[in-house]
Design an enzyme around this catalytic site. Structure first.
Site, PDB file in Angstrom:
ATOM      1  N   HIS A   3       0.815  -1.212   0.000  1.00 29.58           N
ATOM      2  CA  HIS A   3       0.000   0.000   0.000  1.00 29.58           C
ATOM      3  C   HIS A   3       0.851   1.266   0.000  1.00 29.58           C
ATOM      4  CE1 HIS A   3       0.322   1.074   4.364  1.00 29.58           C
ATOM      5  NE2 HIS A   3       0.394  -0.228   4.562  1.00 29.58           N
ATOM      6  N   ASP A  59       5.887   2.304   7.047  1.00 25.67           N
ATOM      7  CA  ASP A  59       4.636   1.597   6.791  1.00 25.67           C
ATOM      8  C   ASP A  59       3.843   2.433   5.786  1.00 25.67           C
ATOM      9  OD1 ASP A  59       2.302   0.155   6.820  1.00 25.67           O
ATOM     10  OD2 ASP A  59       1.797   0.581   8.902  1.00 25.67           O
ATOM     11  N   GLU A  87      -5.093   1.567   2.434  1.00 31.04           N
ATOM     12  CA  GLU A  87      -4.970   0.403   3.314  1.00 31.04           C
ATOM     13  C   GLU A  87      -5.159   0.783   4.765  1.00 31.04           C
ATOM     14  OE1 GLU A  87      -2.878  -2.556   5.921  1.00 31.04           O
ATOM     15  OE2 GLU A  87      -2.531  -0.398   5.682  1.00 31.04           O
ATOM     16  N   GLU A  88      -4.674   1.946   5.156  1.00 30.39           N
ATOM     17  CA  GLU A  88      -4.689   2.336   6.559  1.00 30.39           C
ATOM     18  C   GLU A  88      -6.091   2.663   7.080  1.00 30.39           C
ATOM     19  OE1 GLU A  88      -2.330   1.939   8.496  1.00 30.39           O
ATOM     20  OE2 GLU A  88      -0.439   2.091   7.410  1.00 30.39           O
ATOM     21  N   HIS A 134       4.035   3.719  12.753  1.00 23.98           N
ATOM     22  CA  HIS A 134       3.009   4.756  12.936  1.00 23.98           C
ATOM     23  C   HIS A 134       3.496   5.883  13.835  1.00 23.98           C
ATOM     24  CE1 HIS A 134      -0.666   2.091  11.653  1.00 23.98           C
ATOM     25  NE2 HIS A 134       0.344   2.055  10.780  1.00 23.98           N
TER      26      HIS A 134
END
Length: 346
Positions: free
Chosen positions: A63, A169, A201-202, A310
């Site tokens: 992603h 990420d 995606e998140e 994150h």
């Protein structure tokens, strides 16, 4: 290719605002430009065709979006109040440098902070970009709905094989998949390979679901990351930096095809690619929605270990990029119609 990783990390792209990362990927994989297709959210799909007819199709998905924020409210004193987009760590919301992007692409730096309620919980998140009132904010070109991300800059850590930057990420996964697609370009394969760089995606693994529905792959692999518990160096930590990608056995959104998992283990061992084995107590990947399309798709997760997921800065290991890219290429080069069929032999 460390400069490419730096570009990816420094680019700003939250869910449904992935233009910066998407453009980097399109430029980097321009040799595949005639194969570029998109879903309705902006996910980019790139195809490496098989050398034979009627070949099965395998999809690798990484992603493009990162966790971040959107401007939600503007106060009379020129502060902006933010809406989180994705699961930003609470510790990452306190006194952090952030960067906003206007609709014209202009960047603004500011400082983000929090307001707590009487119970000590985070009640609101705000950012100060140096404006003294609402009018100054409006004249800047920023608007409600504009993207805000951490204002971090990519760095190579001295005397180590680690790098740090924001959005590992999943820029780590993007980078490994880009590198693998470069390696596959001149190879003769018995399967079609789709590299899907997915949107959103998140916020619910949305792009992968659409890509899987459009392409209808016979196998699906999520190329994503998992957070290294930085204070744990013991036997329960299966996410150590420099020890290779993780093969995931479980998360709350998907339990992978066991035959496929066993195949990946044997393939990695035979080719001396280091790997780790892990399970996630929570969370999920693009495989969560993709594996439920098209009557069910045999799927697996290749997890890239990082520290401080994150957060404004994450750590990743340069050797893990090589190991992950190599494993992706080995999967693509080793697959054929008979092997794919065996995963569905129940």
């Amino acid at each position: 290719m460390i400069e490419l990783l730096e570009k990816l990390s420094n680019a700003d792209s939250i869910a449904s605002n992935e233009n910066e990362v998407r453009n980097i990927i399109k430029n980097e994989l321009s040799e595949y430009s005639k194969t570029f297709t998109y879903d309705g959210l902006g996910s980019l799909m790139i195809k490496k065709s098989a050398s034979i007819e009627k070949a099965p199709t395998i999809m690798f998905a990484a992603h493009m979006d990162e966790v971040g924020f959107m401007i939600r409210n503007i106060s009379d004193i020129g502060f902006v109040h933010l809406m989180p987009v994705g699961g930003v760590e609470d510790r990452a919301k306190i006194n952090q440098l952030v960067r906003a992007t206007s609709q014209t692409g202009k960047k603004f730096y500011g400082v983000m902070n929090i307001i707590r309620n009487p119970s000590g919980e985070i009640e609101d998140i705000y950012a100060d970009f140096g404006f003294d009132n609402r009018e100054e904010f409006k004249n800047s070109g920023l608007q409600i709905g504009d993207m805000v991300v951490f204002g971090s800059s990519f760095r190579r850590l001295e005397k180590t094989k680690n790098v740090t930057g924001k959005a590992m990420d999943n820029r780590a996964g993007d980078f490994a998949l880009i590198k693998a697609m470069h390696g596959l370009f001149n190879k003769n394969l018995n399967v079609n390979v789709i590299a899907a760089f997915t949107s959103s995606e998140e916020v619910g693994t949305r792009g992968a679901r659409l890509c899987s529905n459009i392409v209808k792959p016979d196998l699906f692999f999520a190329v994503d990351v998992a957070k290294h518990p930085e204070l744990d160096r013991g036997f329960t930590n299966h996410r150590k930096l420099g020890y290779g990608p993780m093969i995931e056995f479980y998360d709350k959104t998907m339990i992978p095809n066991r035959k496929l998992i066993n195949y990946l283990r044997k393939l990695a061992k035979r080719n001396k690619v280091p790997y780790q084995e892990d399970m996630f107590k929570g969370g999920g990947t693009d495989a969560a929605t993709a594996h439920l399309e098209n009557s069910g798709v045999a799927s697996a997760v290749i997890g890239f270990p990082i520290k401080y997921c994150h957060d404004p800065y994450s750590f990743a290991n340069i050797e893990d990029f090589e190991y992950t890219s190599n494993l992706i290429q080995l999967i693509a080069e080793s697959m054929d119609k008979e092997k794919v069929a065996e995963f569905y032999n129940f």
